[in-house]
Design a protein around this motif. Structure first.
Motif, PDB file in Angstrom:
ATOM      1  N   GLU A   2     -21.325  49.858 205.852  1.00 52.53           N
ATOM      2  CA  GLU A   2     -22.150  49.303 204.774  1.00 52.53           C
ATOM      3  C   GLU A   2     -23.412  50.135 204.578  1.00 52.53           C
ATOM      4  O   GLU A   2     -23.815  50.905 205.458  1.00 52.53           O
ATOM      5  CB  GLU A   2     -22.554  47.862 205.126  1.00 52.53           C
ATOM      6  CG  GLU A   2     -21.365  46.896 205.036  1.00 52.53           C
ATOM      7  CD  GLU A   2     -20.674  46.998 203.648  1.00 52.53           C
ATOM      8  OE1 GLU A   2     -19.479  47.372 203.600  1.00 52.53           O
ATOM      9  OE2 GLU A   2     -21.388  46.772 202.665  1.00 52.53           O
ATOM     10  N   LEU A   3     -24.056  49.955 203.448  1.00 51.19           N
ATOM     11  CA  LEU A   3     -25.332  50.621 203.147  1.00 51.19           C
ATOM     12  C   LEU A   3     -26.416  49.889 203.939  1.00 51.19           C
ATOM     13  O   LEU A   3     -26.621  48.689 203.771  1.00 51.19           O
ATOM     14  CB  LEU A   3     -25.602  50.508 201.644  1.00 51.19           C
ATOM     15  CG  LEU A   3     -26.506  51.517 200.943  1.00 51.19           C
ATOM     16  CD1 LEU A   3     -26.082  52.942 201.247  1.00 51.19           C
ATOM     17  CD2 LEU A   3     -26.506  51.262 199.439  1.00 51.19           C
ATOM     18  N   HIS A   7     -30.405  53.732 205.354  1.00 50.11           N
ATOM     19  CA  HIS A   7     -29.846  54.524 204.247  1.00 50.11           C
ATOM     20  C   HIS A   7     -30.727  54.387 203.007  1.00 50.11           C
ATOM     21  O   HIS A   7     -31.027  55.357 202.309  1.00 50.11           O
ATOM     22  CB  HIS A   7     -28.438  54.053 203.913  1.00 50.11           C
ATOM     23  CG  HIS A   7     -27.431  54.263 205.008  1.00 50.11           C
ATOM     24  ND1 HIS A   7     -26.339  53.418 205.173  1.00 50.11           N
ATOM     25  CD2 HIS A   7     -27.339  55.180 205.989  1.00 50.11           C
ATOM     26  CE1 HIS A   7     -25.622  53.833 206.185  1.00 50.11           C
ATOM     27  NE2 HIS A   7     -26.208  54.896 206.704  1.00 50.11           N
ATOM     28  N   ARG A 311     -23.100  56.362 198.746  1.00 49.09           N
ATOM     29  CA  ARG A 311     -21.764  56.326 199.362  1.00 49.09           C
ATOM     30  C   ARG A 311     -21.704  57.319 200.517  1.00 49.09           C
ATOM     31  O   ARG A 311     -21.279  56.989 201.630  1.00 49.09           O
ATOM     32  CB  ARG A 311     -20.691  56.681 198.341  1.00 49.09           C
ATOM     33  CG  ARG A 311     -20.339  55.593 197.361  1.00 49.09           C
ATOM     34  CD  ARG A 311     -19.140  55.969 196.509  1.00 49.09           C
ATOM     35  NE  ARG A 311     -18.923  54.954 195.481  1.00 49.09           N
ATOM     36  CZ  ARG A 311     -19.540  54.973 194.301  1.00 49.09           C
ATOM     37  NH1 ARG A 311     -20.359  55.964 193.997  1.00 49.09           N
ATOM     38  NH2 ARG A 311     -19.324  54.003 193.426  1.00 49.09           N
ATOM     39  N   CYS A 314     -23.038  56.328 203.732  1.00 47.22           N
ATOM     40  CA  CYS A 314     -22.238  55.326 204.449  1.00 47.22           C
ATOM     41  C   CYS A 314     -21.161  55.967 205.322  1.00 47.22           C
ATOM     42  O   CYS A 314     -20.464  55.288 206.059  1.00 47.22           O
ATOM     43  CB  CYS A 314     -21.573  54.374 203.455  1.00 47.22           C
ATOM     44  SG  CYS A 314     -22.726  53.360 202.545  1.00 47.22           S
ATOM     45  N   THR A 339     -14.793  55.980 202.503  1.00 45.56           N
ATOM     46  CA  THR A 339     -16.220  55.995 202.163  1.00 45.56           C
ATOM     47  C   THR A 339     -16.397  56.224 200.665  1.00 45.56           C
ATOM     48  O   THR A 339     -17.222  55.565 200.027  1.00 45.56           O
ATOM     49  CB  THR A 339     -16.922  57.112 202.950  1.00 45.56           C
ATOM     50  OG1 THR A 339     -16.566  57.005 204.327  1.00 45.56           O
ATOM     51  CG2 THR A 339     -18.425  57.010 202.802  1.00 45.56           C
ATOM     52  N   THR A 342     -16.072  53.173 198.757  1.00 43.70           N
ATOM     53  CA  THR A 342     -17.014  52.094 199.067  1.00 43.70           C
ATOM     54  C   THR A 342     -17.851  51.790 197.824  1.00 43.70           C
ATOM     55  O   THR A 342     -18.439  52.696 197.235  1.00 43.70           O
ATOM     56  CB  THR A 342     -17.954  52.535 200.213  1.00 43.70           C
ATOM     57  OG1 THR A 342     -17.154  52.906 201.338  1.00 43.70           O
ATOM     58  CG2 THR A 342     -18.916  51.424 200.583  1.00 43.70           C
ATOM     59  N   VAL A 344     -21.072  50.678 196.457  1.00 43.98           N
ATOM     60  CA  VAL A 344     -22.459  50.473 196.889  1.00 43.98           C
ATOM     61  C   VAL A 344     -23.313  49.864 195.780  1.00 43.98           C
ATOM     62  O   VAL A 344     -24.484  49.534 195.992  1.00 43.98           O
ATOM     63  CB  VAL A 344     -23.079  51.829 197.304  1.00 43.98           C
ATOM     64  CG1 VAL A 344     -22.374  52.417 198.524  1.00 43.98           C
ATOM     65  CG2 VAL A 344     -23.052  52.800 196.116  1.00 43.98           C
TER      66      VAL A 344
END
Ligand code: LRH
Ligand code: MN
Length: 388
Positions: A2-3, A7, A311, A314, A339, A342, A344
């Protein structure tokens, strides 16, 4: 993965530089469409760039192009930018529109033309000194259209001589970033066609000469992220001109044509330390919004870079390195692909209001009435463009 807040802190440090010319009219040889509300001068271009920064929070500087953005009072323009919460960034030279440059500029066979081209760059350095900019970006249209038209080696020697004179005129805090492009407007050879040629000249010039990588300037099939990796490894990546393309130098919105390519490029940026404050890598956009709204186009571009970088952050680099170490081909690729897939965007939409920014910058712009206001106010005068 996850973010995380860590990050997001990294993302908060991202500074995307927008090009003044993206707010003006642009097009192709077939047509340059005029658009209501387009700026008539660099002050209005900076107003629009400031609008993008106010809504995204991550576009604090504006690149200028000389003479497109030439003004009588550079101090007034610099103050104007500061009053609107942005600063003037990279100064782009232009030796591709004057008639004297038909056969080249720094590479031209005629010493008088080469002298004029050097003087133009010295004038750009004066602008940099006035605006407090650190980067002089040089892209040369120089090349030939027919084999035999000129001596390829002699042109390189002329280029090296001209660049050395320009480099010597830089102040200690100033840099030269040299942009390459594999063709256009020259159609047989281009004098700075690839990263190797740009790097060769940068190494000859000195530490403050770096390569500018325009993502639209490579032959189809080029692995651009490999070039990013190598230039970062050598400490010679100076800046990006981000855009995207389906065919040639289309200058479309970054990430629009090939989001996965942008992901792979940014993955090498992060892996190579390109996000570190001391990396000296400038993330500039170099685009033309020929048919879409100029300001919405820039907002979308900034969001595309931010979302794709989020992304990449992550990426479980430890798991990836482990899979690579044990030769797990598909395992390693799977980690990268997961990833890339993902999403975000929901977390970013939450994050922005936490920073006093609109959750959805594009919706905020469309609801702001800014476009309607500039279309009402910017009547008369000459709309900005490439003047080609
Ligand atoms: C050349 C280029 C260069 C700029 C111009 C606006 O294709 O990428 O960076 O000077 O576009
Ligand atoms: Mn460019």
């Amino acid at each position: 993965m996850e973010l995380t807040d860590e990050h997001l802190d990294t993302l908060a440090g991202l500074a995307i530089e927008v090009p003044s010319w993206a707010y003006g009219n642009s097009g192709t040889r077939f047509k340059v469409f005029a658009t209501p509300g387009v700026p008539r001068d660099p002050f209005e271009k900076i107003d629009d760039a400031a609008c993008v920064h106010a809504l995204t929070g991550l576009a604090p500087s504006v690149a200028l192009h000389i003479p497109w953005d030439q003004v009588d009072d550079v101090d007034a323009l610099t103050r104007h930018a500061a009053e609107r919460g942005v600063r003037i960034g990279t100064i782009n030279s232009n030796t591709f529109q004057d008639d004297i440059y038909k056969l080249g500029s720094l590479c031209h066979p005629d010493a008088g033309v080469r002298k004029a081209a050097v003087e133009h760059h010295l004038a750009c350095i004066d602008v940099m000194t006035a605006t407090g900019s650190s980067d002089l970006k040089i892209w040369l249209a120089d090349g030939t259209n027919y084999p035999g038209q000129d001596d390829l080696r002699a042109r390189q020697d002329r280029l090296a001589e001209g660049l050395a004179t320009i480099y010597a005129a830089l102040a200690p805090h100033q840099r030269l970033v040299l942009e390459y492009k594999f063709f256009e407007p020259a159609f047989y050879h281009t004098d700075i066609p690839d990263w190797g040629t740009s790097l060769t000249h940068c190494l000859a010039l000195g530490e403050r000469a770096r390569v500018c990588l325009d993502t639209g300037h490579h032959a189809p099939g080029t692995n651009i992220e490999f070039i990013v990796m190598q230039l970062l490894r050598l400490g010679r990546l100076g800046s990006f001109d981000f855009n995207s393309r389906f065919y040639a130098d289309d200058d479309l919105i970054v990430g629009a044509a090939d989001p996965f390519q942008l992901f792979r490029i940014l993955a090498e940026v992060v892996r190579g330390g390109g996000l570190e404050a001391d990396s000296g890598v400038v993330f500039m956009l170099d685009q033309c919004h020929n048919i879409e709204g100029k300001i919405p186009g820039q907002i979308r571009s900034v969001l595309n870079v931010v979302e794709m970088l989020a992304r990449v952050l992550c990426l479980d680099t430890a798991a990836l390195a482990e899979a690579q170490r044990r030769g797990d081909v598909l395992g390693a690729n799977q980690i990268l692909m997961d990833t890339f897939y993902t999403d975000v965007r929901p977390r970013l939409a939450q994050w922005r209001p936490e920073r006093g920014l609109p959750a959805d910058p594009m919706a905020a712009f469309l609801a702001s009435g800014y476009q309607e206001r500039i279309e009402r106010e910017r009547v008369g005068g000459v709309q900005a463009g490439w003047g080609a």
